[in-house]
Design a protein around this motif. Structure first.
Motif, PDB file in Angstrom:
ATOM      1  N   ARG A   4       0.943  -1.169   0.233  1.00  0.00           N
ATOM      2  CA  ARG A   4      -0.076  -0.236   0.217  1.00  0.00           C
ATOM      3  C   ARG A   4       0.834   1.351   0.118  1.00  0.00           C
ATOM      4  O   ARG A   4       2.096   1.272   0.471  1.00  0.00           O
ATOM      5  N   THR A   5       0.524   2.192  -0.757  1.00  0.00           N
ATOM      6  CA  THR A   5       1.004   3.699  -1.057  1.00  0.00           C
ATOM      7  C   THR A   5       0.189   4.722  -0.328  1.00  0.00           C
ATOM      8  O   THR A   5      -0.569   4.385   0.235  1.00  0.00           O
ATOM      9  N   VAL A   6       1.441   5.397   0.279  1.00  0.00           N
ATOM     10  CA  VAL A   6       0.276   6.833   1.088  1.00  0.00           C
ATOM     11  C   VAL A   6      -0.637   8.037   0.043  1.00  0.00           C
ATOM     12  O   VAL A   6      -1.804   7.430   0.325  1.00  0.00           O
ATOM     13  N   SER A   7      -0.158   7.869  -1.264  1.00  0.00           N
ATOM     14  CA  SER A   7      -1.836   7.824  -2.396  1.00  0.00           C
ATOM     15  C   SER A   7      -2.930   7.311  -2.504  1.00  0.00           C
ATOM     16  O   SER A   7      -3.693   7.925  -2.347  1.00  0.00           O
ATOM     17  N   GLY A  84       5.600   7.204  -1.689  1.00  0.00           N
ATOM     18  CA  GLY A  84       5.864   6.528  -0.016  1.00  0.00           C
ATOM     19  C   GLY A  84       4.809   5.394  -0.152  1.00  0.00           C
ATOM     20  O   GLY A  84       3.818   5.115   0.506  1.00  0.00           O
ATOM     21  N   ILE A  85       5.440   4.406   0.960  1.00  0.00           N
ATOM     22  CA  ILE A  85       4.577   2.838   1.268  1.00  0.00           C
ATOM     23  C   ILE A  85       4.720   3.330   2.735  1.00  0.00           C
ATOM     24  O   ILE A  85       5.067   4.169   3.611  1.00  0.00           O
ATOM     25  N   VAL A  86       3.159   3.081   3.323  1.00  0.00           N
ATOM     26  CA  VAL A  86       2.989   2.854   4.171  1.00  0.00           C
ATOM     27  C   VAL A  86       3.671   2.414   5.631  1.00  0.00           C
ATOM     28  O   VAL A  86       3.911   3.089   6.330  1.00  0.00           O
ATOM     29  N   PRO A  87       4.427   1.385   5.421  1.00  0.00           N
ATOM     30  CA  PRO A  87       5.674   1.170   6.653  1.00  0.00           C
ATOM     31  C   PRO A  87       6.383   2.421   7.038  1.00  0.00           C
ATOM     32  O   PRO A  87       7.012   2.354   7.554  1.00  0.00           O
ATOM     33  N   HIS A  88       6.521   2.856   5.956  1.00  0.00           N
ATOM     34  CA  HIS A  88       7.896   3.804   6.053  1.00  0.00           C
ATOM     35  C   HIS A  88       7.438   5.073   6.373  1.00  0.00           C
ATOM     36  O   HIS A  88       7.592   6.247   7.336  1.00  0.00           O
ATOM     37  N   LEU A  93       6.729   8.936  11.144  1.00  0.00           N
ATOM     38  CA  LEU A  93       5.826   9.315  12.292  1.00  0.00           C
ATOM     39  C   LEU A  93       5.854   8.841  13.749  1.00  0.00           C
ATOM     40  O   LEU A  93       6.165   9.842  14.723  1.00  0.00           O
ATOM     41  N   GLN A  94       6.801   7.528  13.410  1.00  0.00           N
ATOM     42  CA  GLN A  94       7.359   7.231  15.632  1.00  0.00           C
ATOM     43  C   GLN A  94       8.389   8.122  15.501  1.00  0.00           C
ATOM     44  O   GLN A  94       9.305   8.117  16.980  1.00  0.00           O
ATOM     45  N   GLU A  95       9.700   8.022  14.300  1.00  0.00           N
ATOM     46  CA  GLU A  95      10.616   9.433  14.411  1.00  0.00           C
ATOM     47  C   GLU A  95      10.488  10.552  14.775  1.00  0.00           C
ATOM     48  O   GLU A  95      11.192  11.245  15.807  1.00  0.00           O
ATOM     49  N   LYS A  96       9.630  10.863  13.830  1.00  0.00           N
ATOM     50  CA  LYS A  96       9.140  12.541  14.303  1.00  0.00           C
ATOM     51  C   LYS A  96       8.620  12.589  15.578  1.00  0.00           C
ATOM     52  O   LYS A  96       8.486  13.593  16.330  1.00  0.00           O
ATOM     53  N   MET A 117      -4.136   8.278  12.522  1.00  0.00           N
ATOM     54  CA  MET A 117      -5.866   6.818  12.144  1.00  0.00           C
ATOM     55  C   MET A 117      -5.780   6.390  10.513  1.00  0.00           C
ATOM     56  O   MET A 117      -6.293   5.453  10.182  1.00  0.00           O
ATOM     57  N   ASP A 118      -5.102   7.490   9.577  1.00  0.00           N
ATOM     58  CA  ASP A 118      -5.116   6.621   8.254  1.00  0.00           C
ATOM     59  C   ASP A 118      -4.197   5.490   7.926  1.00  0.00           C
ATOM     60  O   ASP A 118      -4.919   4.693   7.362  1.00  0.00           O
ATOM     61  N   LEU A 119      -2.841   5.428   8.938  1.00  0.00           N
ATOM     62  CA  LEU A 119      -2.396   4.582   8.485  1.00  0.00           C
ATOM     63  C   LEU A 119      -2.319   3.395   9.496  1.00  0.00           C
ATOM     64  O   LEU A 119      -2.092   2.397   9.018  1.00  0.00           O
TER      65      LEU A 119
END
Length: 256
Positions: A4-7, A84-88, A93-96, A117-119
């Motif tokens: 799955r991609t962000v798009s 970008g892909i969902v895992p990335h 999100l975790q890093e920031k 929520m989307d992820l």
């Protein structure tokens, strides 16, 4: 998850404010659209992003009448490419330590936003296949306090502990909940602002989930209700922990 991609999950209608907007105007923009972030525009370009957390931090540090959107924004806005892909996205999100990411096209222009929520919703199928239960990934650390606490004291406690909500509890059972969003977006409009009792921001009754509940079902339930935090309770209704989209994403990052 990996295909799955962000798009596929992007919200293409982000909310914008000007750099000169007051913090009250920022809060009103978030409240009117039910959003946890807005983007700051200067000369038609996006210069940053204001989250509920960065807004609340600014409200605590600077008198609301003296601060503008530019003081509360994260710059540059943390983001990801639309391809970008969902895992990335989960890892960023975790890093920031944020709940939202700007989404940019190949020219570096803002085309939308994605949230935790989307992820988490995108991860729902993976959790269904794993049969993961709430007690497996919930946070066992719970912040609880009395309704007489000031909103300011609660906000400071949340930011210091990097938590997203506080519960009021009676006999071990949740009776009310206030979130970071409530404090940042609704707090400034209480009679005495953040110096008002947090009781004015509490939501009750509290939507709880069973500790043996399946995570993929909880994801759908929370999304339908527009909630990000769910107290996890045992069979007698006593609090055992908190489940948030951050917990769900943290688990996914650990297994990606």
């Amino acid at each position: 998850m990996f295909s799955r991609t962000v798009s596929e999950i992007i919200d293409r209608h982000p909310v914008h404010v000007t750099a000169e907007a007051s913090l009250a105007e920022v809060a009103q923009a978030m409240a009117s659209k039910g959003r946890g972030c807005v983007f700051v525009r200067e000369n038609e370009a996006v210069s940053g992003m204001i989250t509920e957390g960065s807004l609340l931090k600014c409200l605590l540090e600077i008198p609301a009448a003296e601060a503008t959107a530019s003081r509360a924004m994260l710059a540059p806005a943390p983001g990801i490419a639309v391809g970008g892909i969902v895992p990335h996205a989960c890892r960023i999100l975790q890093e920031k330590r944020v709940k939202h990411l700007a989404v940019y096209d190949t020219a570096g222009l803002l085309v939308g936003v994605i949230s935790d929520m989307d992820l988490a919703t995108a991860l729902g199928l993976d959790y269904m296949m794993e049969n993961t239960t709430c007690q497996t990934i919930m946070s066992k650390s719970v912040l609880a306090g009395p309704p007489e606490m000031t909103a300011r004291a609660v906000a400071q406690a949340l930011l210091e502990r990097r938590m997203g909500c506080m519960l009021t509890v009676m006999d071990g059972r949740p009776t009310g909940i206030v979130t970071e969003w409530d404090l940042a977006v609704k707090g400034p409009f209480l009679a005495d602002g953040l110096d008002s009792p947090v009781a004015g921001l509490l939501s009750s009754p509290v939507t709880c989930v069973p500790q043996t509940g399946m995570v993929y079902k909880v994801i759908l339930h929370l999304r339908q209700k527009g909630l990000r935090h769910a107290p996890v309770v045992d069979d007698s209704g006593r609090i055992q922990g908190i489940l948030t989209f951050s917990d769900i994403i943290r688990r996914a990052v650990g297994f990606a």
